[in-house]
Scaffold this active site. Structure first.
Site, PDB file in Angstrom:
ATOM      1  N   SER A 454       0.852  -1.182   0.000  1.00 51.47           N
ATOM      2  CA  SER A 454       0.000   0.000   0.000  1.00 51.47           C
ATOM      3  C   SER A 454       0.888   1.233   0.000  1.00 51.47           C
ATOM      4  O   SER A 454       1.799   1.359   0.831  1.00 51.47           O
ATOM      5  CB  SER A 454      -0.886   0.019   1.249  1.00 51.47           C
ATOM      6  OG  SER A 454      -1.726  -1.114   1.290  1.00 51.47           O
ATOM      7  N   CYS A 647      -7.304  -1.577   7.245  1.00 46.85           N
ATOM      8  CA  CYS A 647      -6.134  -2.085   6.530  1.00 46.85           C
ATOM      9  C   CYS A 647      -5.271  -2.890   7.494  1.00 46.85           C
ATOM     10  O   CYS A 647      -4.992  -2.441   8.609  1.00 46.85           O
ATOM     11  CB  CYS A 647      -5.315  -0.939   5.929  1.00 46.85           C
ATOM     12  SG  CYS A 647      -3.892  -1.509   4.966  1.00 46.85           S
ATOM     13  N   ASP A 692      -8.429  -3.017   2.829  1.00 45.95           N
ATOM     14  CA  ASP A 692      -7.195  -3.335   2.120  1.00 45.95           C
ATOM     15  C   ASP A 692      -6.436  -4.264   3.059  1.00 45.95           C
ATOM     16  O   ASP A 692      -5.661  -3.818   3.907  1.00 45.95           O
ATOM     17  CB  ASP A 692      -6.400  -2.054   1.837  1.00 45.95           C
ATOM     18  CG  ASP A 692      -5.145  -2.312   1.003  1.00 45.95           C
ATOM     19  OD1 ASP A 692      -4.886  -3.472   0.655  1.00 45.95           O
ATOM     20  OD2 ASP A 692      -4.422  -1.343   0.706  1.00 45.95           O
ATOM     21  N   TRP A 694      -4.694  -8.346   4.108  1.00 50.73           N
ATOM     22  CA  TRP A 694      -3.910  -9.476   3.628  1.00 50.73           C
ATOM     23  C   TRP A 694      -3.922 -10.564   4.684  1.00 50.73           C
ATOM     24  O   TRP A 694      -4.171 -10.322   5.866  1.00 50.73           O
ATOM     25  CB  TRP A 694      -2.484  -9.034   3.335  1.00 50.73           C
ATOM     26  CG  TRP A 694      -1.792  -8.380   4.486  1.00 50.73           C
ATOM     27  CD1 TRP A 694      -1.140  -8.980   5.522  1.00 50.73           C
ATOM     28  CD2 TRP A 694      -1.697  -6.958   4.750  1.00 50.73           C
ATOM     29  NE1 TRP A 694      -0.652  -8.050   6.399  1.00 50.73           N
ATOM     30  CE2 TRP A 694      -0.965  -6.804   5.946  1.00 50.73           C
ATOM     31  CE3 TRP A 694      -2.161  -5.816   4.079  1.00 50.73           C
ATOM     32  CZ2 TRP A 694      -0.689  -5.554   6.493  1.00 50.73           C
ATOM     33  CZ3 TRP A 694      -1.872  -4.580   4.622  1.00 50.73           C
ATOM     34  CH2 TRP A 694      -1.147  -4.452   5.801  1.00 50.73           C
TER      35      TRP A 694
END
Length: 695
Positions: A454, A647, A692, A694
């Protein structure tokens, strides 16, 4: 109008050609000269003039099975290759692997019933198709889908179309495996006949490999019955021919030493820069932003000025890594190739549909260092495949056992986080694995992939520079013989150390070819491209925003706050900007601490930073706890149509934040929690809630 004479025409044609050359930056001519210049510059691995008709391609090459893949990071492509290889070696299928973006699909209604299509489809982000599968997905799921012989879903145009489907997903995301589910639904609606169950792999649970292995056996059973196939003993048949060229010098200017395409080889890198053609960008600044010696967090400023690359706040930058020299040495040594590392090799497909994953001619060293994901986790299927090439019978028996017994594989390989060379080194006990054909390595180890970060800067503030914020991965596993090192973050750390003249080598002996092939990256450069994201600020700066980003999950929010601070300084009306940040200890990893103060000066009471230091107090405190403490304010901002952003880690933090937010809404508004969950889902659907994350 006066007639043009011959000289006028010649001059006009010359001007036209010069204009084309200038505005395309030479990429048109590169397409004509070199397929690697074409494929990597223009984002397609197809050769110039290659047919987009899949049936024509299959007929010309004698194929009866095509394995399509939709892949973002290379994993789905790897599984597709494995399916194709197994279908050929075990069942005699004439297989080919196909990138979804390289073909058209309007003639699938002519797909004969003696052929089969396989789909290996990853789900990207919030239920989206991967970049190379967007056109296919939009076509096959479209309301007005139309095929070559006409007819929509009512006429069942795919009545002769047999297919197999496997999806790669992550159960921590709301739209788990939606790509394979939606494609399967669309194909069935159009009359397609699925063979076997539609498989689903779960990266979130860490079971992707075993999900794939358990799915494919019953699928093969169903397919052998449907197509009247006969299973045979699997014998390795190479897809590539690897020829050593002892008469060629590795320094020859025709030999690729890690360059991704011919433009780079010739030293005249040209755009457009994308996922197939990186820009070699200078790192203009780098610094350590943790205040503790045993952990590293890097801040880097990468200059993209002059590249024609652009980004908008919230996008990602892709960094193209190179493997650590220590692991390259280990790999070549265990295969008995160390003495031939600079031997020139030519690689070509033995089948017209086989795609060589890197430019040729090259060297063993360059292929392993720049192109092969040698540090990736080992698959049980790959262990089984290479067992036949073991140095002796006892090692072969051990390899066979590891490859066939799930629990034993976990004990000996996956729990130790071994890469393939580490495993062979341990099992070989000094023996070299010289019998393994290098073609098998090219087929079995997928191409090293760019890593996405990012962007932690605002394009409004610094359009020609992208900031990267990354924790350097270095994990000691109890009982494991090796420290697990992140491929890209340790490469970036080495670049930072060189930039600052840091004399301290990596404690575990890692070193990198920092100056790149033929020293073309000298001066601290890194190959990059930009990937655009849907993770965006509201178009109206006065809209309130709530951001939740612990650790380096704060990266895009630094960009968001940086942008809003600049807007406020420019006199714009900026809405409430609330950031929940978490780290371990204030005195160790409170990143950008001084910057938050600067942004506070610009934004005043429009900016509120709420911090959670998990290890500073008697009890662990995380961002989700702080979110609850500010429940009333959070709810008020949401009722003002504020945007909510998350995020960071998907498996734990993001999921818990989602649950907590639904509870906050329910409690504050006096409604059932189930209703709060529905509101959060509606926020997601309208992009008021964005992630966003992971795994």
């Amino acid at each position: 109008m006066a007639q043009l004479d011959t000289l006028d025409i010649v001059v006009l044609v010359a001007l036209l050609l010069a204009s084309v050359a200038y505005f395309t930056k030479g990429t048109y001519w590169a397409v004509r000269k070199d397929p690697y210049a074409s494929s990597y510059a223009n984002g397609s691995a197809s050769k110039a003039g290659k047919s987009r008709d899949i049936l024509e391609t299959m007929d010309k090459s004698g194929k009866n099975c095509v394995v399509f893949y939709g892949s973002q990071t290379g994993t789905a492509e790897d599984y597709a290759s494995r399916l194709a290889k197994e279908g050929s070696s075990r069942f005699g299928l004439k297989t080919m692997v196909a990138d979804l973006e390289e073909y058209d699909y309007d003639n699938l209604d002519k797909f004969p019933d003696d052929k089969v299509a396989m789909f290996v489809l990853a789900t990207y982000g919030e239920g989206e198709p991967t970049d190379n599968a967007v056109d296919f997905y939009e076509f096959i799921t479209g309301q007005d889908v139309s095929f070559s012989e006409g007819g929509g879903a009512e006429e069942k145009p795919l009545s002769t179309f047999k297919y197999v489907a496997f999806g790669l997903g992550n159960n921590t995301y709301e739209h788990y495996n939606s790509m394979v589910r939606n494609v399967n639904k669309a194909l069935e609606k159009l009359g397609g006949s699925r063979i076997g169950a539609a498989g689903e792999g779960d990266d979130g649970a860490g079971t992707m490999e075993e999900d794939f292995l358990s799915w494919k056996e019953p699928m093969w059973s169903a397919l052998t019955q449907s197509m009247e196939l006969e299973e045979r003993e699997a014998v390795y048949e190479p897809a590539f021919e690897v020829t050593e060229k002892p008469d060629m010098d590795a320094e020859d200017d025709m030999v690729y030493l890690g360059e991704p395409n011919k433009n780079h080889l010739e030293g005249a890198s040209r755009g457009p820069y994308n996922a197939h053609n990186p820009y070699i960008a200078p790192i203009v600044e780098s610094s350590e932003i943790f205040k503790v010696e045993n952990r590293n967090c890097l801040h880097m400023e990468i200059d993209i000025g002059g590249s024609n690359l652009t980004y908008t706040t919230g996008d990602h930058v892709a960094v193209w890594p190179t493997n650590a020299g220590k692991e390259v040495d280990r790999f070549l040594n265990v295969l008995g190739l160390a003495s031939k590392r600079h031997m020139v090799i030519a690689v070509k497909g033995l089948d017209p549909t086989a795609k060589v994953p890197f430019p040729s001619p090259t060297t063993y060293d360059a292929a392993v260092r720049y192109h092969m994901e040698i540090c990736a986790p080992v698959s049980r299927q790959f262990v089984s495949m290479i067992a036949q090439f073991a140095p002796n019978e006892s090692i072969k028996a051990e390899m066979t056992k590891i490859g066939s017994e799930k629990a034993y594989f976990v004990e000996k390989v996956s729990s130790q986080h071994l890469n393939i060379a580490q495993l062979l080194e341990i099992l070989g006990k000094g023996e070299k694995w010289t019998a393994i054909p290098f073609s098998l390595w090219i087929e079995g180890i997928h191409k090293i992939q760019p890593r996405y970060y990012s962007i932690s800067s605002s394009s409004f503030v610094q359009k020609d520079r992208v900031s990267v914020t990354a924790i350097v991965e270095s994990v000691e596993i109890p009982g494991a013989p090796h420290v697990v090192k992140g491929v890209t973050t340790n490469y970036l750390l080495a670049l930072k150390q060189k930039q600052h003249g840091d004399p301290h080598p990596d404690p575990h002996g890692l070193d990198y070819a920092i100056t790149g092939p033929r020293n073309k990256y000298d001066g601290i450069h890194v190959p990059v491209h930009i990937r655009h994201s849907n993770f965006k600020l509201p178009s109206d700066p006065s809209t309130p925003i709530i951001m939740v980003g612990p650790g380096t999950g704060v990266a895009p929010f630094r960009a968001f706050v940086q942008e809003r601070a600049a807007q406020a300084k420019a006199g714009e009306n900026v809405g409430k900007t609330m950031l929940f940040f978490g780290c371990r200890k204030k005195m160790e990893d409170f990143i950008y601490e001084n910057e938050w103060e600067e942004y506070k000066e610009a934004l005043g009471d429009k900016f509120e930073l709420v911090v959670a230091f998990s290890r500073d107090g008697p009890q662990k405190v995380y961002v989700q706890h702080k979110l609850k403490e500010h429940a009333e304010e959070v709810n008020n901002l949401l009722q003002q149509k504020g945007f909510f952003y998350v995020c960071g880690d998907a498996a734990n933090m993001a999921r818990e934040v989602n649950t907590v937010l639904a509870q906050i809404i329910a409690t504050q508004r006096g409604i059932p929690e189930s209703k709060g969950e529905e509101i959060v889902k509606a926020m997601r659907a309208s992009n008021q809630y964005q992630e966003d994350v992971w795994s």
